[in-house]
Design a protein around this motif. Structure first.
Motif, short mmCIF file in Angstrom:
data_model
loop_
_atom_site.label_atom_id
_atom_site.label_comp_id
_atom_site.label_asym_id
_atom_site.label_seq_id
_atom_site.Cartn_x
_atom_site.Cartn_y
_atom_site.Cartn_z
N ALA A 331 23.72 3.09 -51.49
CA ALA A 331 22.62 3.50 -50.74
C ALA A 331 22.00 2.12 -50.24
O ALA A 331 21.73 2.21 -48.83
N PHE A 332 21.66 1.05 -50.90
CA PHE A 332 21.22 0.13 -50.36
C PHE A 332 22.04 -0.66 -49.27
O PHE A 332 21.54 -1.50 -48.26
N ASP A 333 23.41 -0.85 -49.81
CA ASP A 333 24.24 -1.31 -48.81
C ASP A 333 24.39 -0.80 -47.47
O ASP A 333 24.48 -1.30 -46.33
N GLU A 334 24.43 0.66 -47.43
CA GLU A 334 24.48 1.28 -46.08
C GLU A 334 23.05 1.10 -45.45
O GLU A 334 23.41 1.06 -44.15
N GLY A 466 6.72 14.93 -34.87
CA GLY A 466 7.73 15.00 -33.71
C GLY A 466 9.15 14.29 -34.20
O GLY A 466 10.21 14.36 -33.42
N THR A 467 9.28 13.67 -35.42
CA THR A 467 10.38 13.27 -35.92
C THR A 467 10.64 13.52 -37.32
O THR A 467 9.77 13.55 -38.06
N ASP A 468 11.85 14.08 -37.70
CA ASP A 468 12.16 14.66 -38.85
C ASP A 468 12.57 13.52 -39.85
O ASP A 468 13.82 12.67 -39.58
N PRO A 469 12.03 13.31 -41.07
CA PRO A 469 12.37 12.14 -41.67
C PRO A 469 14.14 12.30 -42.17
O PRO A 469 14.54 11.19 -42.71
N ARG A 470 14.26 13.57 -42.31
CA ARG A 470 15.79 13.82 -42.72
C ARG A 470 16.63 13.30 -41.88
O ARG A 470 17.84 13.56 -42.05
N GLU A 471 16.53 12.89 -40.72
CA GLU A 471 17.19 12.69 -39.59
C GLU A 471 17.80 10.99 -39.77
O GLU A 471 18.54 10.70 -38.90
N GLU A 472 17.19 10.59 -40.82
CA GLU A 472 17.53 9.05 -40.94
C GLU A 472 17.56 8.95 -42.38
O GLU A 472 17.01 8.34 -43.26
N PRO A 473 18.68 9.62 -42.84
CA PRO A 473 19.17 9.79 -44.32
C PRO A 473 19.38 8.54 -44.97
O PRO A 473 18.89 8.46 -46.20
N GLU A 474 19.67 7.47 -44.28
CA GLU A 474 20.28 6.28 -45.00
C GLU A 474 18.73 5.65 -45.46
O GLU A 474 18.56 4.78 -46.67
N LEU A 475 17.70 5.60 -44.41
CA LEU A 475 16.62 4.93 -45.03
C LEU A 475 15.95 5.78 -46.02
O LEU A 475 15.47 4.97 -46.81
N LEU A 476 15.84 7.14 -45.63
CA LEU A 476 15.17 7.88 -46.93
C LEU A 476 15.83 7.88 -48.10
O LEU A 476 15.08 7.70 -49.38
N ARG A 477 17.02 7.85 -48.07
CA ARG A 477 17.96 7.69 -49.50
C ARG A 477 17.92 6.21 -50.13
O ARG A 477 17.63 6.25 -51.35
#
Length: 602
Positions: A331-334, A466-477
């Motif tokens: 997850a951190f590598d991605e 106006g932005t869904d945090p789930r649309e940036e899964p690498e950052l959130l994960r």
């Protein structure tokens, strides 16, 4: 004066919940500043009040910490103040008098409110009232007794005064951020009514700065520094000592409400959605009010590196984490790989320690407010003021929903953690012998509750931001994984009976399959919810009765990760803006407090 108090403080300080140096012997004291707020007449009936900033030295490479002490002085201590006694000095100007914790004395706590009502200077102290505000007379104050990193006094149902105990150099974010939000008209945060400080214009500044050692100027090359607030002179050192804010009478924190929902098997998605909207409104307002920046390759790779280092250290300390080390590191590598390919993310001021226990819902309109912007009290203020992705706050709240779902059932008799359950089969990760029991279905249902409310929170956030945090899964994960790793380490050290709670998240984040197909649980969940309606923002009108009041300006009352039901690395106190005071080191909500997650500066 200080020499006569040293033997008493050496014994008294380690017993205070807000003292951060427990377990290490106190080796000495030095006085930073002393202010006589109210003179004491020996033999007279009236108490005296001394304000002290004292540097406490301990056998630690971290050096000395500066603490704020409010010391009452009386010839004879009344019986009701006996628990507040510090002792009787045997020498010096206070010889033979009783010295005690002044905040426990309603008369002296009331005097602090009077000082805040009339702005001005007194010795090293500066008292300020927000423009356009007036502080009305209130009933007798009461000290909130269950906090950890700070102290709070509630004045009737009108105000709460949060008094910081461990003092660091710089404007505390718990004052800075609500003031900034007030300037841009954000009403999701109780605005400061008044506050007091030390150090400006000479004052006690130099002494307090030395007390926090080399922490203020820490960082790494290429960092995103903490930008000064509008109108702030970076060289004009300020040390925030206390903040007065409105008391949100009858409000309940999100952790309490979530546990009620789970216990009653009520729908909570409307409340979670509204909380997501409130969080996004606060983030948007902070970006409007204060400087922002962009995280580029160097900062992103540094953040990922720090996360990886923390994972490796935790895996060495907790054997249960080792089988998941590789998928978690991925997850951190991605995250780092995206930075290497040119991906950037905005960074801004954030809450810094967000979880369900830091959100209050008022009963008359069901409206959410966020409290306790202090961040992690164990970290230097300069670090807490650094710019970070909003994903860190969002990940903290998502983990809090998961903690609530995993810990809502009362502990078994004699146990300190959730009710025990048999270990799953290593091959199937299931409990075949309990597969059709109510206990087993309850566990599955709780997991589904977490999923639905995490999704509802993100949906509400997306609507407002106006932005869904789930649309940036690498950052959130990456941020959620970092938080879960911290939780594992905390529980293994402090509450091993609770280790299964964050380990469930570790298995999910590492990509293990669900224990049961979601559709099966979904069917039972919807059946249980049939006919139920959650009124969303108006929840307070039909919801359960509010708890006993807890305070509005409380510190990050952490149980663990901080009032969210998870662990807390700071052993600080829980939010107290209007809900019942938080508990001890395990926190009011059972979740560990915030971890020392890296920010843009590392």
């Amino acid at each position: 004066m200080l020499p006569s108090l040293q033997p008493l403080l050496r014994a008294w300080l380690p017993r205070q919940r807000w003292f951060a140096g427990k377990g290490r012997p106190v080796t000495g004291f030095s006085l930073v500043s002393a202010t006589e707020v109210l003179p004491c007449t020996p033999g007279g009936p009236a108490p005296g009040l001394l304000h002290l900033l004292v540097r406490v030295r301990q056998s630690s490479p971290a050096g000395a910490d500066c603490y704020q002490l409010l010391v009452g002085v009386r010839s004879t201590l009344p019986p009701h103040l006996a628990p507040a006694l510090i002792g009787h000095p045997s020498s010096g100007p206070l010889r033979g008098l009783a010295v005690y914790e002044a905040l426990a004395d309603p008369r002296l706590a009331g005097l602090l409110l009077e000082r805040l009502r009339v702005p001005g200077r007194l010795g090293a102290l500066r008292f300020t009232r927000a423009p356009g505000t007036a502080i009305a007379s209130t009933p007798a104050p009461r000290l909130v007794g269950a906090e950890q990193s700070n102290s709070s006094v509630i004045y009737g149902d009108a105000y709460i005064l949060k008094v910081f105990r461990r003092i660091g150099a710089g404007v505390n974010p718990d004052l800075e951020l609500p003031l900034a939000l007030a300037r841009v008209g954000c009403d999701r945060v109780p605005h400061p009514t008044a506050w007091f400080e030390a150090g400006r214009d000479g004052g006690a500044g130099a002494g307090v700065g030395r007390a926090v050692g080399g922490e203020v100027d820490g960082g790494f090359s290429g960092e995103v520094p903490p930008a000064p607030s509008p109108g702030e002179n970076p060289d004009d050192a300020t040390f925030t000592l206390g903040i007065l804010q409105p008391f949100l009478t009858g409000s309940a924190d999100g952790w309490q409400l979530a546990l009620r929902s789970l216990a009653a098997r009520d729908d909570f998605t409307g409340a979670a959605h509204a909380l997501g909207r409130a969080t996004a409104e606060v983030h948007t307002a902070l970006a409007d009010a204060l400087p922002t920046a962009v995280l580029r390759r160097r900062q992103i790779e540094h953040i990922a590196s720090v996360m990886t280092e923390r994972l490796e250290a935790a895996a060495e300390a907790v054997p249960a984490l080792r089988p998941y080390r590789e998928p978690l590191r991925a997850a951190f590598d991605e995250f780092a790989a995206l930075g290497a390919r040119g991906r950037t993310w905005p960074a801004q001021r954030i809450h810094g320690d967000l979880h369900l226990g830091q959100a209050l819902r008022t009963p008359h309109d069901g409206r959410w407010s966020l409290i306790d912007f202090e961040g992690e009290p164990a970290r230097p203020i300069a670090d807490r003021r650094r710019l970070q992705p909003v994903a860190r706050d969002i990940a903290g709240m998502l983990r809090s929903f998961d903690y609530a779902a995993r810990t809502h059932r009362p502990p078994a008799p004699g146990a300190s953690g959730p009710s025990p359950r048999p270990a799953p089969s290593p091959a199937t990760r299931r409990w075949p012998e309990e597969r059709e029991t109510e206990e087993w279905w309850s566990q599955q249902w709780s997991g589904r509750w977490s999923e639905l409310n995490r999704a509802a929170f993100c949906g509400g956030y997306a609507e407002a931001a106006g932005t869904d945090p789930r649309e940036e899964p690498e950052l959130l994960r990456a941020y959620e994984t970092d938080k879960a790793v911290y939780e594992v380490l905390y529980e293994a050290r402090h509450r091993p009976d609770w280790l299964a709670v964050p380990m469930a998240a570790i298995r999910r984040l590492a990509g293990e399959p669900e224990e049961l197909p979601a559709a099966d649980v979904e069917e039972r969940y919807r059946t249980a919810m049939a006919g139920y309606h959650d009124p969303g923002e108006a929840y307070g009108a039909v919801g359960p009765p509010p708890p006993e009041p807890r305070g509005a300006a409380g510190s990050s009352g952490r149980s663990g990760p901080a009032g969210s039901g998870a662990p807390d690395d700071t052993d600080s106190s829980g939010g107290t803006h209007g809900t019942a005071a938080s508990g001890g080191s395990s926190g009011p909500t059972g979740q560990p407090g915030s971890s020392t997650s890296p920010d843009a500066s590392g």
